[in-house]
Design a protein around this motif. Sequence first.
Motif, PDB file in Angstrom:
ATOM      1  N   UNK A 447       0.817  -1.208   0.000  1.00 28.89           N
ATOM      2  CA  UNK A 447       0.000   0.000   0.000  1.00 28.89           C
ATOM      3  C   UNK A 447       0.855   1.264   0.000  1.00 28.89           C
ATOM      4  N   UNK A 448       1.964   1.237   0.695  1.00 28.93           N
ATOM      5  CA  UNK A 448       2.850   2.401   0.696  1.00 28.93           C
ATOM      6  C   UNK A 448       3.432   2.667  -0.684  1.00 28.93           C
ATOM      7  N   UNK A 449       3.787   1.596  -1.396  1.00 25.87           N
ATOM      8  CA  UNK A 449       4.284   1.763  -2.765  1.00 25.87           C
ATOM      9  C   UNK A 449       3.188   2.339  -3.657  1.00 25.87           C
ATOM     10  N   UNK A 450       1.950   1.894  -3.427  1.00 30.78           N
ATOM     11  CA  UNK A 450       0.830   2.428  -4.214  1.00 30.78           C
ATOM     12  C   UNK A 450       0.652   3.917  -3.957  1.00 30.78           C
ATOM     13  N   UNK A 451       0.749   4.340  -2.701  1.00 37.90           N
ATOM     14  CA  UNK A 451       0.582   5.759  -2.386  1.00 37.90           C
ATOM     15  C   UNK A 451       1.695   6.606  -2.999  1.00 37.90           C
ATOM     16  N   UNK A 452       2.911   6.062  -3.085  1.00 39.98           N
ATOM     17  CA  UNK A 452       4.044   6.847  -3.560  1.00 39.98           C
ATOM     18  C   UNK A 452       4.144   6.896  -5.085  1.00 39.98           C
ATOM     19  N   UNK A 453       3.880   5.754  -5.751  1.00 42.39           N
ATOM     20  CA  UNK A 453       4.163   5.654  -7.178  1.00 42.39           C
ATOM     21  C   UNK A 453       2.918   5.724  -8.064  1.00 42.39           C
ATOM     22  N   UNK A 454       1.780   5.377  -7.536  1.00 44.60           N
ATOM     23  CA  UNK A 454       0.584   5.364  -8.387  1.00 44.60           C
ATOM     24  C   UNK A 454       0.078   6.790  -8.606  1.00 44.60           C
ATOM     25  N   UNK A 455      -0.076   7.142  -9.883  1.00 48.18           N
ATOM     26  CA  UNK A 455      -0.513   8.487 -10.239  1.00 48.18           C
ATOM     27  C   UNK A 455      -1.989   8.542 -10.611  1.00 48.18           C
ATOM     28  N   UNK A 456      -2.623   7.419 -10.746  1.00 53.52           N
ATOM     29  CA  UNK A 456      -4.033   7.399 -11.117  1.00 53.52           C
ATOM     30  C   UNK A 456      -4.881   7.838  -9.918  1.00 53.52           C
ATOM     31  N   UNK A 457      -5.671   8.880 -10.103  1.00 55.07           N
ATOM     32  CA  UNK A 457      -6.485   9.405  -9.001  1.00 55.07           C
ATOM     33  C   UNK A 457      -7.564   8.428  -8.572  1.00 55.07           C
ATOM     34  N   UNK A 458      -8.043   7.590  -9.486  1.00 52.89           N
ATOM     35  CA  UNK A 458      -9.092   6.634  -9.124  1.00 52.89           C
ATOM     36  C   UNK A 458      -8.594   5.620  -8.108  1.00 52.89           C
ATOM     37  N   UNK A 459      -7.343   5.190  -8.249  1.00 56.18           N
ATOM     38  CA  UNK A 459      -6.777   4.222  -7.305  1.00 56.18           C
ATOM     39  C   UNK A 459      -6.475   4.902  -5.972  1.00 56.18           C
ATOM     40  N   UNK A 460      -6.030   6.142  -6.018  1.00 57.07           N
ATOM     41  CA  UNK A 460      -5.830   6.880  -4.772  1.00 57.07           C
ATOM     42  C   UNK A 460      -7.148   7.093  -4.036  1.00 57.07           C
ATOM     43  N   UNK A 461      -8.234   7.263  -4.793  1.00 57.25           N
ATOM     44  CA  UNK A 461      -9.554   7.395  -4.165  1.00 57.25           C
ATOM     45  C   UNK A 461      -9.975   6.108  -3.468  1.00 57.25           C
ATOM     46  N   UNK A 462      -9.531   4.967  -3.993  1.00 59.38           N
ATOM     47  CA  UNK A 462      -9.856   3.703  -3.333  1.00 59.38           C
ATOM     48  C   UNK A 462      -9.275   3.657  -1.930  1.00 59.38           C
ATOM     49  N   UNK A 463      -8.045   4.137  -1.773  1.00 61.91           N
ATOM     50  CA  UNK A 463      -7.422   4.180  -0.444  1.00 61.91           C
ATOM     51  C   UNK A 463      -8.155   5.164   0.464  1.00 61.91           C
ATOM     52  N   UNK A 464      -8.459   6.332  -0.081  1.00 63.22           N
ATOM     53  CA  UNK A 464      -9.126   7.353   0.738  1.00 63.22           C
ATOM     54  C   UNK A 464     -10.525   6.918   1.163  1.00 63.22           C
ATOM     55  N   UNK A 465     -11.250   6.301   0.263  1.00 64.40           N
ATOM     56  CA  UNK A 465     -12.613   5.881   0.589  1.00 64.40           C
ATOM     57  C   UNK A 465     -12.598   4.779   1.631  1.00 64.40           C
ATOM     58  N   UNK A 466     -11.694   3.818   1.487  1.00 69.62           N
ATOM     59  CA  UNK A 466     -11.618   2.734   2.466  1.00 69.62           C
ATOM     60  C   UNK A 466     -11.226   3.265   3.846  1.00 69.62           C
ATOM     61  N   UNK A 467     -10.273   4.188   3.888  1.00 71.52           N
ATOM     62  CA  UNK A 467      -9.880   4.759   5.175  1.00 71.52           C
ATOM     63  C   UNK A 467     -11.002   5.592   5.796  1.00 71.52           C
ATOM     64  N   UNK A 468     -11.719   6.333   4.968  1.00 71.12           N
ATOM     65  CA  UNK A 468     -12.833   7.117   5.495  1.00 71.12           C
ATOM     66  C   UNK A 468     -13.950   6.222   6.001  1.00 71.12           C
ATOM     67  N   UNK A 469     -14.172   5.120   5.322  1.00 68.55           N
ATOM     68  CA  UNK A 469     -15.208   4.183   5.764  1.00 68.55           C
ATOM     69  C   UNK A 469     -14.868   3.561   7.111  1.00 68.55           C
TER      70      UNK A 469
END
Length: 655
Positions: A447-469
């Motif tokens: 997950x840390x690699x995803x936060x650092x290297x992934x540039x797609x906003x849709x995938x970043x939203x997946x992390x944010x939505x899960x954490x907010x939930x």
Amino acid sequence: YLLRKKVFDNGNFFQFLPQSKISANFILKFNQTQDPAEENKLLEHARKNILRCKRKLGLKTLGSGKHVHLPAAWVEVMYLSQCKGEIQEEALNMLHASLDHASFDCDHLPALFFLAESVLHRFCCDAFVKVFLYSVEIKLAKIGYLIFLRLFIFFLHGHLESFKQHLLRLQPYLYALSFSEKPYHKYPSIYSNVQFILKTSEIICKRELSESIFIHEENEEEYKNIDSDVEHLPFNPGGYEVSHLLWHCVAVWSCVQNNSPQLNNVLEHLIFHKKQLQKKCWLDSALALFVLGEAAKLNMACLRALMEIVKDFLSSIMSLHSQKENCKVDDLSWTWIIIYTYTTIVAEICLYAATSDLRKTALVGFCDCNSSRKNIVFMEKSEKEPELQETNILSLFEYFSSKISDDCHQVVFVGYYGLVYNMVKMLWELRDDEEQDGFRNMIWKTLQITKEYEKDERIQNAINIAQAELNNPINPFTRYSTKVSLNVEEEVFSKYIGWRIANTLSKLLFPSLDAHVLPSEKRVVKQDKKKYFCKKQESMKKRFLRFTVRERPSELPMFPYPDFFTKADKNLTKIVDYHWQIEMNLRRKEEAMNEAKKRKDKDLEEKKHFEEIMKRREEKLHKQTKPYELPQMTESFRKKPLNGFFKMKFVQCIF
């Protein structure tokens, strides 16, 4: 109790039960009061009702016990979910947990229809009005998914025939939901639940009612051909023909539960039907994956079969997408639901499998390859994209992350989104388990690699939505946010619904193994223990066989009578063998047709090849004769005398 409904000015409707301490006036006062003293008093009263509902739901006993009354508790919890703040959050968490682990009982149907109408009403009248996405919308979607999943299982048993009026009352909400699903396209976690609700309700209403008013005109032909997509089976519950894939998955579950030696044979038959996962009627495929996933939590061979089936499905879908001339968007628009369902199932296997080997295999796979052990780093565009080796979490993560782009196939985006979304929830589930430190650290690094290297906003939203939930749920019906109280036990995953479905379907499709299907919740009148014990002894005595000298048989069996499990294995073996013979006959016919077609194609290719050779010969030599064929002799050539050399050559050519 009687199901009655009232509609108030604020759009909320209620159903009143005898001896219920929750009323519409209480909820209206709770939401509209501004007096701090009265607010604390109402809050204390609501908390007492929450505690009483927890006991009636049986949250600590999986919905069993003398003090449990699920229909009444479900209705009261739905009342409490109308309150603002932490009461709403806790009530929805309790309702989700209860719907997850409760058993299937016909007495639950009136309350389930009330819950379905309530959830759809809140979706259409409250959630759709909001501009932003709220965590309570996700909970409502998960609750609605569990409700309609239970209704579909009851539909398979044929228990919804007397509930046509309830189905008619749901149709206006379903019609509105079908036109309001577009805002959830970016959130597969909610969109998949909405699609499941619409699909199950469409099938149920099509069977139970004469017409369905919420079917779109462009999809009418697809719905008319639902039956043609499903192969015929001898068992036809409730007028709905289950697919061979679902039937064999239930057979696998039954073999695992009964420790049957026929498990390998049934798995072989299951692999033979793996192509049925690619059919448009995806509801049976989703249920089949649920049942097979439950078997995979207990058996390594079942986990291997599950991964093999999904790998074949994903490979075929991606190959069709790569062939642009043969790819049709309408044909592949449903495939993302299967992939998202599988990502949830494999995440649950990683958490709740019976052994550590099963959990490890679901995460890193069977092969001890470098791709599953090394740290996953996002590749540059110049690097070669990895091939799909297995369908474990890390292999799928590496595969989807290499193919993600703005114009990628929906399966890639949804699969990647589902993996990231479920890994955040897995990390939350393992936060207090010290024995799973290595497991948790591997997920955390990914997950840390995803936060650092992934540039797609849709995938970043997946992390944010899960954490907010999980951490910061927000009330969609108020203007303020509130933290969940510490005493709320929120279910991150649905832990028990798959097990309940597998057990219920096994009793339905294999009634010889267990005669009791969907027991009633009606309490048996208590009797004195001594009287009950005496009656039990008398009934046991009647079963004994006493022989006299004349009545004693001449030959007694040399072996003991088979027990229940042996008989069940024999019956299951007969059923499997019967279907296997039918499949072998179909396979022989298909092989004969394929061989005839191959021979015909080969002859046609040879003919075309010969014609091309003759055409080239005519162009180069200006001759129409075949190779090694003598030309026809003219009269002048015959009359012309030949010398000795040519005579000899002519004679050699003739002979």
